[in-house]
Scaffold this active site. Structure first.
Site, short mmCIF file in Angstrom:
data_model
loop_
_atom_site.label_atom_id
_atom_site.label_comp_id
_atom_site.label_asym_id
_atom_site.label_seq_id
_atom_site.Cartn_x
_atom_site.Cartn_y
_atom_site.Cartn_z
N HIS A 219 -2.26 -0.77 15.23
CA HIS A 219 -2.42 0.54 14.66
C HIS A 219 -3.80 0.75 14.03
O HIS A 219 -4.02 1.79 13.37
CB HIS A 219 -1.32 0.78 13.61
CG HIS A 219 -1.46 -0.05 12.36
ND1 HIS A 219 -1.46 0.53 11.11
CD2 HIS A 219 -1.65 -1.37 12.15
CE1 HIS A 219 -1.60 -0.40 10.19
NE2 HIS A 219 -1.72 -1.57 10.79
N ASP B 102 -4.04 -7.86 5.00
CA ASP B 102 -2.85 -8.71 4.91
C ASP B 102 -2.91 -9.86 5.92
O ASP B 102 -2.15 -10.82 5.82
CB ASP B 102 -1.55 -7.91 5.06
CG ASP B 102 -1.54 -6.97 6.23
OD1 ASP B 102 -2.61 -6.47 6.62
OD2 ASP B 102 -0.45 -6.71 6.77
N GLU C 197 -6.84 -6.02 9.22
CA GLU C 197 -6.33 -5.48 7.95
C GLU C 197 -6.15 -6.65 6.97
O GLU C 197 -5.78 -7.77 7.38
CB GLU C 197 -5.01 -4.72 8.16
CG GLU C 197 -4.66 -3.88 6.94
CD GLU C 197 -3.57 -2.84 7.17
OE1 GLU C 197 -3.01 -2.77 8.29
OE2 GLU C 197 -3.28 -2.09 6.21
N HIS D 240 4.53 -9.90 11.03
CA HIS D 240 5.42 -9.74 9.86
C HIS D 240 6.86 -9.95 10.30
O HIS D 240 7.27 -9.44 11.35
CB HIS D 240 5.33 -8.33 9.26
CG HIS D 240 3.99 -7.97 8.72
ND1 HIS D 240 3.48 -8.52 7.57
CD2 HIS D 240 3.05 -7.09 9.16
CE1 HIS D 240 2.28 -7.99 7.33
NE2 HIS D 240 2.01 -7.13 8.28
N HIS E 132 0.81 -1.23 0.00
CA HIS E 132 0.00 0.00 0.00
C HIS E 132 0.85 1.28 0.00
O HIS E 132 0.66 2.20 0.79
CB HIS E 132 -1.10 0.01 1.07
CG HIS E 132 -0.71 -0.10 2.52
ND1 HIS E 132 0.29 0.63 3.09
CD2 HIS E 132 -1.26 -0.85 3.52
CE1 HIS E 132 0.35 0.35 4.37
NE2 HIS E 132 -0.56 -0.55 4.66
N TYR F 214 9.76 0.04 9.25
CA TYR F 214 8.38 -0.37 9.53
C TYR F 214 7.75 0.56 10.56
O TYR F 214 6.62 1.03 10.41
CB TYR F 214 8.36 -1.82 10.03
CG TYR F 214 6.98 -2.40 10.13
CD1 TYR F 214 6.42 -3.10 9.07
CD2 TYR F 214 6.22 -2.22 11.28
CE1 TYR F 214 5.14 -3.62 9.16
CE2 TYR F 214 4.94 -2.73 11.37
CZ TYR F 214 4.41 -3.43 10.32
OH TYR F 214 3.14 -3.93 10.40
N HIS G 135 -6.11 -8.90 14.14
CA HIS G 135 -6.06 -7.66 13.36
C HIS G 135 -6.75 -7.89 12.03
O HIS G 135 -6.46 -8.87 11.33
CB HIS G 135 -4.59 -7.26 13.15
CG HIS G 135 -4.38 -6.00 12.39
ND1 HIS G 135 -5.31 -5.00 12.31
CD2 HIS G 135 -3.30 -5.56 11.69
CE1 HIS G 135 -4.83 -4.02 11.58
NE2 HIS G 135 -3.62 -4.33 11.18
N ASP H 250 0.86 -6.50 14.38
CA ASP H 250 1.83 -5.68 13.64
C ASP H 250 2.97 -5.13 14.52
O ASP H 250 4.04 -4.80 14.00
CB ASP H 250 1.12 -4.50 12.96
CG ASP H 250 0.41 -4.90 11.67
OD1 ASP H 250 0.79 -5.92 11.08
OD2 ASP H 250 -0.51 -4.18 11.27
#
Ligand code: FEO
Length: 398
Positions: free
Chosen positions: A144, A86, A84, A224, A28, A191, A82, A163
């Site tokens: 986040h 991904d 999101e 990640h 992104h 990051y 989370h 994250d």
């Protein structure tokens, strides 16, 4: 049949079953030069539980890894730390393959997953018994996203940190201590700067809260990059340093240019900073992009931005970068605006206004040359660089 995608053991009862995205280079808008991983974890307990899923398109890889440990249809629970995409993009496909008894998420996670995928999710908070052990949920709202939470598996003392503490780094090793430390430090800093920086207040609150939870951690497992099984003190201190954003003895000069006038000012300013003994990074937006800029800005005590005026506006690449940096809420920096124009001169004024909106101190008035800077203007840019560097030396921490 032998699997090409194997699970890797994290602890006695926890397995890594994520995916490695070796070739992603644009996440992104964040350029991921070393790819990334989408970490997901399988907890083997009376209730077999999958922690998070993976980005859409990687579900086959994840399910194959799971199947090297257990039949995926034996999974009872899915916990989404989370929402999101991904980490949830494969959720519908995984639900179809696994047919879990329940899917859990935070209250905001349930709303988000419903909106994204139409799935009904049970809201969970506090803890969830799995049989021999249980998951304790740590609210990390806005770290986040509003749905974000961590979960701690007490039986093996594994913190699934989503994250937080993560980085975009694809690789064939599971553990951080198997990688070159300088690569880890760079990728974690990048990051943090690009994903977490604007939530630094939340990070500091989390770091203050973690010891009181008495988690006796054995593994920190982000969503990640590699996992941590040692040196937690170094990791937590690094996160604290990043979150505190104390001024560093470094400078970043970012510029866009059309006919080299702004570039001439940028180089004079850079040389002034350098001559005063402060490490400086000069970035041309014709060959660099916003996540590289932000990575450098985050660790710099001086941030200078320069651009020409184009059609009564700031040069567009600079507007992009300033919008991005503004959203990430940098703190404790000395700023400087400069540029060049033919006649109307909105460019440098726009930059100065944006720095002011970011509450970045600008101890010196902007410099804007007409057409091409003369020797006096170049000397002024050099002298401003020297003066900024001397000011920074008074307040920088290192
Ligand atoms: Fe890795 Fe916020 O998703």
């Amino acid at each position: 049949m032998k699997s090409f995608y194997n699970a890797e053991r994290v602890s006695e009862n926890v397995w890594w079953v994520g995916a490695v995205d070796w070739h992603v280079r644009n996440f992104h808008g964040y350029l991921t030069g070393r790819g990334t991983t989408y970490n997901a974890f399988l907890v083997i307990d009376d209730k077999i539980t999958l922690i998070d899923t993976v980005k859409s398109g990687f579900e086959a890889e994840m399910l194959e890894r799971i199947s090297t440990v257990v039949d995926p249809q034996k999974i009872d629970y899915i916990v989404s730390n989370h929402a999101e995409p991904d980490h949830s993009g494969a959720l519908n496909e995984v639900i179809a393959a696994v047919k879990p008894e329940k899917v859990f998420a935070s209250a905001m996670g349930a709303k988000t997953l419903k909106a994204y995928y139409g799935v009904d999710v049970e809201v969970v908070f506090g803890s969830l018994a799995l049989g021999q052990g249980s998951l304790t949920f740590v609210d990390t709202k806005m770290l986040h996203w509003p749905d974000s939470m961590m979960s701690f598996y007490d039986r093996d003392a594994v913190l699934f940190a989503q994250d937080a503490f993560g980085m975009h780094l694809a690789g064939s090793k599971l553990w951080a201590d198997e990688y070159d430390q300088s690569i880890l430090d760079y990728e974690m800093g990048k990051y943090y700067a690009n994903i977490i920086n604007n939530y630094s207040v939340k990070v500091l609150a989390l770091l203050d809260t973690l010891p009181s939870l008495n988690l006796d951690l054995k593994v920190i497992a982000p969503d990640h990059g590699p996992l941590y099984r040692k040196d937690f003190g170094r990791l937590l201190q690094m996160y604290r340093d990043l979150a505190e954003q104390k001024p560093q003895l470094r400078a970043t000069v970012v510029y866009a240019t059309m006919w080299h006038a702004t570039e001439m000012l940028a180089r004079a300013l850079t040389d002034g900073i350098r001559s005063a003994g402060v490490e400086v990074n000069l970035i041309d937006l014709a060959v660099s992009e916003r996540s590289e800029v932000m990575t450098s800005v985050a660790v710099s005590g001086i941030v200078a931005f320069g651009a020409p005026t184009m059609n009564n506006q700031v040069f567009p690449a600079m507007a992009d970068v300033l919008t991005y940096v503004k959203g990430l809420k940098v703190q404790n920096k000395l700023g400087f605006a400069f540029g060049s124009c033919g006649w109307s001169g909105e460019g440098a004024k726009y930059i100065a206004a944006e720095l002011e909106a970011m509450k970045i101190e600008q101890p010196f008035a902007l410099i804007q040359s007409k057409y091409r800077p003369n020797r006096d203007e170049l000397q002024k840019a050099f002298d401003t660089g020297v003066a900024l560097a001397e000011m920074l030396k008074e307040k920088a921490v290192c």
